[in-house]
Write an enzyme that holds these catalytic residues in place. Structure first.
Site, mmCIF file in Angstrom:
data_model
loop_
_atom_site.group_PDB
_atom_site.id
_atom_site.type_symbol
_atom_site.label_atom_id
_atom_site.label_comp_id
_atom_site.label_asym_id
_atom_site.label_seq_id
_atom_site.Cartn_x
_atom_site.Cartn_y
_atom_site.Cartn_z
ATOM 1 N N ARG A 17 3.602 -2.912 1.971
ATOM 2 C CA ARG A 17 3.294 -4.278 2.407
ATOM 3 C C ARG A 17 1.926 -4.296 3.077
ATOM 4 N NH1 ARG A 17 5.946 -7.672 -0.141
ATOM 5 N NH2 ARG A 17 5.422 -9.231 1.431
ATOM 6 N N HIS B 233 -2.405 7.541 1.111
ATOM 7 C CA HIS B 233 -2.712 6.814 -0.130
ATOM 8 C C HIS B 233 -2.953 7.827 -1.245
ATOM 9 C CE1 HIS B 233 -4.094 3.464 -2.556
ATOM 10 N NE2 HIS B 233 -5.096 4.224 -2.949
ATOM 11 N N VAL C 298 -7.586 -3.200 3.439
ATOM 12 C CA VAL C 298 -6.589 -2.345 2.779
ATOM 13 C C VAL C 298 -7.180 -0.992 2.386
ATOM 14 C CG1 VAL C 298 -5.103 -2.125 0.743
ATOM 15 C CG2 VAL C 298 -5.343 -4.331 1.883
ATOM 16 N N ASP C 299 -6.425 0.081 2.693
ATOM 17 C CA ASP C 299 -6.798 1.439 2.307
ATOM 18 C C ASP C 299 -8.218 1.803 2.742
ATOM 19 O OD1 ASP C 299 -4.274 1.833 1.193
ATOM 20 O OD2 ASP C 299 -4.886 1.019 -0.737
HETATM 21 C C1 GRF Z 1 3.069 8.029 -1.873
HETATM 22 O O1 GRF Z 1 2.499 8.484 -3.066
HETATM 23 C C2 GRF Z 1 2.052 7.383 -0.987
HETATM 24 O O2 GRF Z 1 0.780 7.901 -1.141
HETATM 25 C C3 GRF Z 1 2.084 5.961 -1.467
HETATM 26 O O3 GRF Z 1 3.436 5.695 -1.738
HETATM 27 C C4 GRF Z 1 4.076 6.916 -2.115
HETATM 28 C C5 GRF Z 1 5.308 7.054 -1.247
HETATM 29 O O4 GRF Z 1 6.091 8.130 -1.654
HETATM 30 N N1 GRF Z 1 1.517 5.073 -0.476
HETATM 31 P P1 GRF Z 1 7.433 8.518 -0.838
HETATM 32 O O5 GRF Z 1 8.246 7.261 -0.673
HETATM 33 O O6 GRF Z 1 7.003 9.110 0.463
HETATM 34 O O7 GRF Z 1 8.124 9.520 -1.716
#
Ligand code: GRF
Length: 219
Positions: A116, A134, A169-170
């Protein structure tokens, strides 16, 4: 530099990637997740292995079908479902998140697969204490489908980034990155699986690093 298919590079000074932070009292973490929670698990395991001096106060999740709360239950961590669909706008949702994190006495907020957008309501309540992971080498491939974006672009190396969260974002100061080569026959699934191996390695390290840095200076 040539990378073997299984090789990775941590883009941070070697002296800074020890998980152990200087602080004597455990960091009080609140983890936010929307999905499988494998990064939640990696943090919990790093704590159990005494690689990270922290405790998970609470897991906040927004998706009723997320697997993360199952992992939390297995680790004895309380999980709170806050479904974004129950709130009239993002600020109201973030207000409830802040209230919950404060109730659980959280110092550091870890967005571990939180899908979100966040507002100043959350960011201002935990200034310089929100961390995101990310699945790309930021600033490349921001937003959703970062793994697919990297594949489509034709780059030969992608990876993952742990950074402090700001409103854009990011974005925000980068703590640690790890590089992952893209193989000729990679699909989004195979590539994401290799990226996640690196995520699980660098996220606990980055939490410790952020705590160390915040003890020394402000970002
Ligand atoms: C990860 O790849 C993270 O970088 C991205 O969402 C994914 C979450 O993976 N934001 P998990 O739910 O921790 O397995």
């Amino acid at each position: 530099m040539t990378l073997r298919p299984d090789s990775t590079v941590s883009l941070v000074a070697p002296s800074m990637i020890n998980c152990q932070s200087d602080q004597s009292t455990p960091l009080k973490l609140g983890i936010m997740a929307s999905g499988s929670g494998s990064n939640f698990e990696a943090i919990a395991q790093a704590i159990a292995d005494e690689q990270l001096n922290a405790q998970i106060q609470v897991l906040v999740y927004n998706n009723p079908t997320a697997k993360a709360p199952i992992r939390a239950a297995n680790r004895g961590v309380e999980a709170v479902l806050l479904n974004h669909r129950d709130y009239i706008h993002r600020e109201a949702f973030d207000q409830q998140i802040v209230k919950t994190l404060q109730q659980y006495d959280v110092d550091w907020v870890i967005m571990a697969g939180w899908m979100r957008l966040v507002t100043p309501v959350l960011i201002d309540a935990f200034t310089d204490r929100i961390i995101n992971i990310h699945p790309s080498l930021l600033p490349s491939f921001k937003g959703i489908n970062a793994v697919e974006q990297a594949l489509a672009s034709g780059v030969k190396i992608t990876g993952c980034t742990v950074h402090l969260v700001c409103l854009e974002v990011d974005s925000g100061p980068i703590l640690i990155q790890a590089a992952v080569p893209i193989l000729p026959d990679d699909t989004a699934e195979t590539l994401h699986a290799r990226i996640q191996i690196q995520e699980h390695r660098i996220l606990p390290q980055a939490i410790a690093l952020a705590a160390q840095k915040s003890n020394n200076f402000r970002f």
